[in-house]
Design a protein around this motif. Structure first.
Motif, mmCIF file in Angstrom:
data_model
loop_
_atom_site.group_PDB
_atom_site.id
_atom_site.type_symbol
_atom_site.label_atom_id
_atom_site.label_comp_id
_atom_site.label_asym_id
_atom_site.label_seq_id
_atom_site.Cartn_x
_atom_site.Cartn_y
_atom_site.Cartn_z
ATOM 1 N N ARG A 129 0.952 -1.201 0.070
ATOM 2 C CA ARG A 129 -0.102 -0.143 -0.020
ATOM 3 C C ARG A 129 0.845 1.250 -0.006
ATOM 4 N NH1 ARG A 129 -3.904 -3.840 -1.023
ATOM 5 N NH2 ARG A 129 -3.939 -5.161 0.849
ATOM 6 N N ILE A 130 0.260 2.438 -0.371
ATOM 7 C CA ILE A 130 0.907 3.600 -0.103
ATOM 8 C C ILE A 130 0.513 3.792 1.417
ATOM 9 C CG2 ILE A 130 1.013 5.947 -0.766
ATOM 10 C CD1 ILE A 130 -0.366 5.473 -3.469
ATOM 11 N N TRP A 131 1.535 4.007 1.906
ATOM 12 C CA TRP A 131 1.252 4.334 3.519
ATOM 13 C C TRP A 131 1.882 5.839 4.022
ATOM 14 C CZ3 TRP A 131 5.364 1.317 1.782
ATOM 15 C CH2 TRP A 131 6.694 1.450 2.014
ATOM 16 N N ASP A 132 2.379 6.508 2.955
ATOM 17 C CA ASP A 132 2.853 7.811 2.939
ATOM 18 C C ASP A 132 1.583 8.709 2.751
ATOM 19 O OD1 ASP A 132 3.569 10.406 2.542
ATOM 20 O OD2 ASP A 132 5.189 10.100 1.122
ATOM 21 N N PRO A 133 1.215 9.367 3.947
ATOM 22 C CA PRO A 133 -0.122 10.336 3.710
ATOM 23 C C PRO A 133 -0.109 11.218 2.486
ATOM 24 C CG PRO A 133 0.628 10.799 5.833
ATOM 25 C CD PRO A 133 1.657 9.624 5.241
ATOM 26 N N THR A 134 1.087 11.790 2.186
ATOM 27 C CA THR A 134 1.099 12.707 0.926
ATOM 28 C C THR A 134 0.999 11.997 -0.158
ATOM 29 O OG1 THR A 134 2.809 13.594 2.514
ATOM 30 C CG2 THR A 134 2.397 14.919 0.514
#
Ligand code: ASP
Length: 621
Positions: free
Chosen positions: A520-525
């Motif tokens: 997953r994309i775990w970086d909020p930006t």
């Protein structure tokens, strides 16, 4: 070997599958259903059945007149208890096909526990053709049949093995709720109106996706669940409105680590569930999405057989790269930047005109404008209506690219790349079935990964996630998550985003997508960027994914997961092509439960409690 549990109860000392020659001379009590009854006057034979097997019971008027009198009233599917003596069968009358075939129970007493109406179909005829709607309406009778019992038991073993392997590998089984907010997986939601908060609805989960990611933020580290998912979409043989997934998520993993665990888990679970089934290849072959499409014309290739697609262009172009085959359709197709590709059907060179017409029709049904065929004749020359347009060198080059020998049939499609691959990919599967190329016992797994992140949605002017809106982008492609103008709200089909590849993988078994997932994309930006490209405004993002976006601001570990369809897995392990065959109570194509008669209109009071009014079904055009 573990000791089998005793299934003795006040009604039985043994199950109907337990007694053996060794038990001769003992007394036993059995209970079950009358599978078959043979009445010879003074002697009545009953085949008594339960889930565990079948035992022959004989009731002799001379030995047990009262029992015999009762036994004359027995009919198919009556529930009966017998008590008597276990005896070896007369020599020559043993039944080697039956586990209990060496003995019979000589009944002293008979108790009719329950009578049964004549069933609407033969429960005791495994091969009797029965209309599926009748099977579904009387599913409890259908499940009495041995093949259904076998499938449900296999499915139970499958789930047990899944649980075992996950517990052995540090996973925690966590249940997530079914009344939640929409979690999109590309289908329509089923919604449930709230009584306590009129005017609002819950959505049934299309998957536990957001919740399992939140469990990673919560530090659960490794989660799994045998999860029920609900998707309101049109049904096919491998789809149902509610289905079961093995859903899992892991923290601190990258793509290779996750795939390695899942592969090992699949192998162990399969060994525990269907130990007799051979694996085609271990480790499972891995294809990039683009390669799978190029070689097999499918992102779920059946790798039990070869028959790969080949590119015909090298045989059709001159030294300077311009199309010069002499056959107009090919030259124009290549000139337009489209594709000419083919497959070789082994041994079909002698196909009749009718068979060729049928193949052409099939190709057209799959979306082709036409199908070119070339048969390899004796001596290696190519024959077929277009052969005469092609120069001898071209014919030879085609035959070599096709790796075709005498008696083979070469089939070619010239069209846009997507159509060419898709048509040949389906033709490949269709032909393999006709030619019996796949070994039905074999389990051929493979991985397909590096899918495109997005596909262009012209209507919405947005980049739609191809699989899951939370999928991560390959680190090498991260800089592509942008638009031509650099403004994420100003999207167009030429955006670099269209070239980005996702850390997304599918596991495929015998040509079926068994499961899929992603890191997953775990970086909020970055997640916000991806959502923006998918066309969500900041407000929509907050409204739909608020919890996850907020949670990610409190420290989300790197994580990824996958979901594997249990229904499909159980079906493939049971040699079935329809998941209804491994579901106890499935629905029909139109979403009906024929047994419970659902869906059905709600009570008037249910409407008013929910503040709803039915305004009529939408008119179909
Ligand atoms: N939630 C996905 C699905 O149901 C699977 C995953 O990405 O883990 O298909």
């Amino acid at each position: 070997m573990s000791v089998p549990p005793s299934l003795a109860t006040p009604y039985r000392t043994h199950t109907c599958g337990a007694l053996r020659a060794d038990d001769a001379g003992t007394t036993a009590r059995l209970a079950g259903w009358v599978h078959r009854r043979r009445d010879y006057g003074k002697l009545i034979f009953i085949d008594l059945r339960d889930r565990h097997g079948m035992t022959q019971v004989v009731i002799d008027a001379a030995d047990a007149p009262e029992a015999h009198e009762t036994a004359t009233r027995l009919r198919s599917e009556f529930v009966v208890g017998f008590q008597g003596e276990v005896a070896l069968r007369q020599p020559g009358t043993e039944n080697p096909k039956l586990a209990t075939g060496a003995i019979e129970l000589q009944a002293r007493s008979v108790t009719i526990l329950n009578e049964a109406k004549t069933p609407p179909f033969y429960v005791n005829e495994p091969d009797a053709p029965i209309d599926e709607s009748v099977r579904l309406k009387y599913r409890y009778l259908d499940i009495r049949r041995e093949q259904m019992q076998r499938r449900l038991v296999l499915r139970s073993r499958l789930v047990q093995a899944i649980r075992q392997v996950h517990h052995d590998n540090g996973f925690v089984e966590v249940e997530t709720p079914n009344l939640i907010k929409s979690t999109p997986e590309g289908a329509r939601d089923f919604i449930v109106p709230s009584r306590l908060q009129p005017g609002t609805v819950y959505a049934l989960p299309q998957s536990p996706q957001q919740l399992k990611q939140l469990l990673m933020v919560a530090g659960v580290d490794r989660y799994f669940q045998i999860a029920r998912c609900f998707r309101d979409e049109d049904m096919r043989g491998d789809r149902q409105p509610e289905f079961t997934q093995l859903d899992l998520e892991m923290s601190f993993v990258d793509e290779p680590a996750l795939m390695a665990f899942v592969e090992q888990m699949v192998i162990e679970v399969t060994h525990a569930t269907a130990p007799e089934r051979p694996f085609r290849e271990v480790p499972f072959p891995v294809f990039e999405y683009a390669e799978a499409i190029e070689r097999f014309g499918s992102d779920k290739p059946d790798v039990r057989f070869a028959m790969q697609l080949f590119d015909v262009a090298p045989a059709l172009t001159g030294a300077d790269g311009t199309p010069a085959s002499g056959f107009r359709v090919f030259d124009e197709t290549l000139g337009a930047g489209d594709r000419v590709k083919g497959i070789t059907a082994p041994g079909l060179g002698g196909a009749t005109r009718r068979e060729i017409d049928e193949l052409t029709e099939t190709a057209k049904r799959f979306g082709a404008k036409g199908l070119v065929h070339l048969a390899v004749e004796a001596g290696g020359e190519l024959g077929g209506p277009i052969a005469k347009f092609l120069a001898p060198d071209t014919r030879l080059a085609i035959r070599e690219l096709a790796q075709a020998g005498e008696g083979d049939l070469i089939l070619l499609v010239a069209d846009r790349a997507a159509t060419t691959n898709d048509v040949l990919g389906r033709l490949r599967v269709d032909l393999a079935a006709r030619l019996g190329l796949a070994d039905p016992d074999e389990l051929a797994h493979c991985w397909v990964h590096r899918f495109p992140m997005y596909q262009w949605d012209a209507e919405g002017g947005r980049w739609d996630a191809t699989h899951n809106p939370f999928s991560g982008v390959l680190p090498d492609d991260e800089s592509l998550l942008t638009t031509v103008s650099g403004d994420l709200d100003d999207r167009s089909p030429d955006d670099p985003a269209g070239r980005a590849r996702a850390m997304q993988y599918d596991i495929v078994l015998n040509g079926w997508e068994l499961g899929g997932g992603s890191i997953r994309i775990w970086d909020p930006t970055l997640l916000a960027r991806s959502f923006n490209l998918q066309g969500y405004t900041l407000e929509q993002m907050r409204e739909r994914f608020g919890a996850i976006l907020e949670a990610f601001e409190y420290g989300a570990p790197p994580h990824g997961g996958i979901a594997i369809g249990i229904d499909r897995w159980a079906a493939l392990l049971s040699y079935q092509t329809n998941i209804r065959e491994v579901m106890a109570f499935p629905k029909t194509q139109s979403g009906s439960d024929l047994m419970l008669e659902a869906p059905s209109p709600p009570e008037e009071s249910q409407y008013s409690e929910l503040g709803l009014r039915f305004v009529g079904a939408p008119q179909r055009p």
